[in-house]
Design an enzyme around this catalytic site. Structure first.
Site, PDB file in Angstrom:
ATOM      1  N   ASP A   1      -4.487  -3.252   4.501  1.00 12.49           N
ATOM      2  CA  ASP A   1      -4.285  -4.595   5.064  1.00 12.49           C
ATOM      3  C   ASP A   1      -5.483  -5.493   4.767  1.00 12.49           C
ATOM      4  O   ASP A   1      -6.601  -5.015   4.608  1.00 12.49           O
ATOM      5  CB  ASP A   1      -4.084  -4.454   6.589  1.00 12.49           C
ATOM      6  CG  ASP A   1      -3.484  -5.706   7.198  1.00 12.49           C
ATOM      7  OD1 ASP A   1      -3.003  -6.569   6.448  1.00 12.49           O
ATOM      8  OD2 ASP A   1      -3.505  -5.817   8.436  1.00 12.49           O
TER       9      ASP A   1
ATOM     10  N   ASN B   1       8.178  -6.727   5.191  1.00 11.23           N
ATOM     11  CA  ASN B   1       7.490  -7.649   4.279  1.00 11.23           C
ATOM     12  C   ASN B   1       8.443  -8.608   3.537  1.00 11.23           C
ATOM     13  O   ASN B   1       8.002  -9.605   2.960  1.00 11.23           O
ATOM     14  CB  ASN B   1       6.633  -6.883   3.255  1.00 11.23           C
ATOM     15  CG  ASN B   1       5.350  -6.315   3.835  1.00 11.23           C
ATOM     16  OD1 ASN B   1       4.825  -5.308   3.366  1.00 11.23           O
ATOM     17  ND2 ASN B   1       4.819  -6.953   4.885  1.00 11.23           N
TER      18      ASN B   1
HETATM   19  C1  FPP Z   1      -1.312  -6.348   3.412  1.00 12.49           C
HETATM   20  O1  FPP Z   1      -2.224  -7.410   3.314  1.00 12.49           O
HETATM   21  C2  FPP Z   1      -0.950  -5.874   2.116  1.00 12.49           C
HETATM   22  C3  FPP Z   1       0.307  -5.850   1.584  1.00 12.49           C
HETATM   23  C4  FPP Z   1       1.508  -6.316   2.269  1.00 12.49           C
HETATM   24  C5  FPP Z   1       0.527  -5.380   0.231  1.00 12.49           C
HETATM   25  C6  FPP Z   1      -0.216  -4.139  -0.168  1.00 12.49           C
HETATM   26  C7  FPP Z   1      -0.276  -4.141  -1.613  1.00 12.49           C
HETATM   27  C8  FPP Z   1      -1.369  -3.844  -2.351  1.00 12.49           C
HETATM   28  C9  FPP Z   1      -2.653  -3.360  -1.859  1.00 12.49           C
HETATM   29  C10 FPP Z   1      -1.317  -4.044  -3.771  1.00 12.49           C
HETATM   30  C11 FPP Z   1      -0.599  -3.167  -4.614  1.00 12.49           C
HETATM   31  C12 FPP Z   1      -0.443  -1.741  -4.358  1.00 12.49           C
HETATM   32  C13 FPP Z   1       0.002  -0.957  -5.337  1.00 12.49           C
HETATM   33  C14 FPP Z   1       0.338   0.440  -5.098  1.00 12.49           C
HETATM   34  C15 FPP Z   1       0.140  -1.468  -6.686  1.00 12.49           C
HETATM   35  P1  FPP Z   1      -1.819  -8.799   3.952  1.00 12.49           P
HETATM   36  O2  FPP Z   1      -1.169  -9.597   2.908  1.00 12.49           O
HETATM   37  O3  FPP Z   1      -0.971  -8.568   5.158  1.00 12.49           O
HETATM   38  O4  FPP Z   1      -3.192  -9.374   4.339  1.00 12.49           O
HETATM   39  P2  FPP Z   1      -3.506 -10.337   5.556  1.00 12.49           P
HETATM   40  O5  FPP Z   1      -3.235  -9.561   6.807  1.00 12.49           O
HETATM   41  O6  FPP Z   1      -4.946 -10.656   5.375  1.00 12.49           O
HETATM   42  O7  FPP Z   1      -2.615 -11.526   5.420  1.00 12.49           O
END
Ligand code: FPP
Length: 243
Positions: free
Chosen positions: A21, A69
């Site tokens: 996250d 998501n």
């Molecule tokens: C949460 O951060 C992250 C995600 C919803 C996506 C996770 C994906 C990756 C780390 C990239 C790709 C992974 C692979 C396996 C290629 P957020 O967007 O919720 O962050 P925030 O809470 O700061 O808004």
């Protein structure tokens, strides 16, 4: 790292699961779009996977996209899906050469057929590897997984393959996406939020949790090592009393 008294392996977690996250906040802090943070986050995955053997971690499960998501903007969802396709195409060879066996968990029904093909190919390419078992949770939700498992279990009962009186705690896990994986020993969530967000609900009943402030794109192999080390010093009793 302390040694396991029964073997030569470090007494750290064998299965680590990570809720990656903080990509969005990481990008926003730099005045960049959220997808910039997801790309930076994807780059961290390789270093973390490669560090696993150093800490005795045999299984790594990462939460890439949850069933919730899809509620993000169309631009972000499309960007993430494109990132997954590119990531798999680009990283397949390196992961295979590193001896990583890749599996995907989650419901594939809503995913793009091109992405599903890449996922299938990567699972097939790496199926004999044993150094690290990397599981990528994609369109995954713990409740959704239990619901899908229950549906299959109910079908087996309806088909006369399973008797209701034989259903116990050992039965349901055989229908979960994670059926061949051990339960996670340690679940890490980055970015300072202390919740599990529908990740591995059944499987993490006895997991240890680490909620850390680091945003995922800043997470390093050293930090994984520190958390594994901390785990080795804990006393897990699984509900029993230590004599
Ligand atoms: C949460 O951060 C992250 C995600 C919803 C996506 C996770 C994906 C990756 C780390 C990239 C790709 C992974 C692979 C396996 C290629 P957020 O967007 O919720 O962050 P925030 O809470 O700061 O808004």
């Amino acid at each position: 790292m302390p040694k396991d008294p029964h073997s030569d392996l470090p007494a750290g977690p064998r299965h680590v699961a990570i809720i990656m996250d903080g990509n969005g906040r990481w990008a926003q802090a730099r005045g960049r779009p959220r997808l910039f943070g997801h790309h930076a986050g994807a780059k961290r995955v390789r270093e973390v996977v490669e560090a696993c053997p150093d800490y005795g971690v045999k299984y790594l499960t990462i939460f890439a996209f949850s069933t919730e998501n899809w509620k993000r903007t169309q631009v972000e969802v499309a960007g993430l899906m494109s990132l997954f396709r590119r990531y798999i195409s680009k990283e397949a060879r390196a992961l295979d050469e590193e001896g990583v066996r890749v599996r995907f968990i989650g419901d594939r029904v809503r995913l793009d057929p091109k992405l599903i093909k890449l996922m299938d190919n990567l699972e097939e390419l790496t199926k004999t590897n044993e150094k690290v078992h990397l599981t990528i949770a994609l369109n995954y939700g713990g409740r959704d997984e239990v619901a899908r498992a229950t549906k299959r279990l109910a079908q087996d009962v309806a088909d006369g393959k399973l008797r209701p009186e034989d259903v116990d705690e050992e039965t349901l896990p055989k229908y979960l996406d994670t059926q061949v994986l051990p339960d996670p020993d340690l679940v890490i969530r980055t970015s300072g939020e202390a919740r599990i967000s529908n990740f591995l609900l059944w499987q993490s009943a006895y997991s240890e949790y680490e909620f850390i402030d680091t945003l995922w794109p800043d997470f390093t192999a050293e930090e994984l090592g520190r958390l594994c080390q901390g785990f080795g010093n804990r006393d897990r009793r699984f509900g029993a009393v230590k004599i």
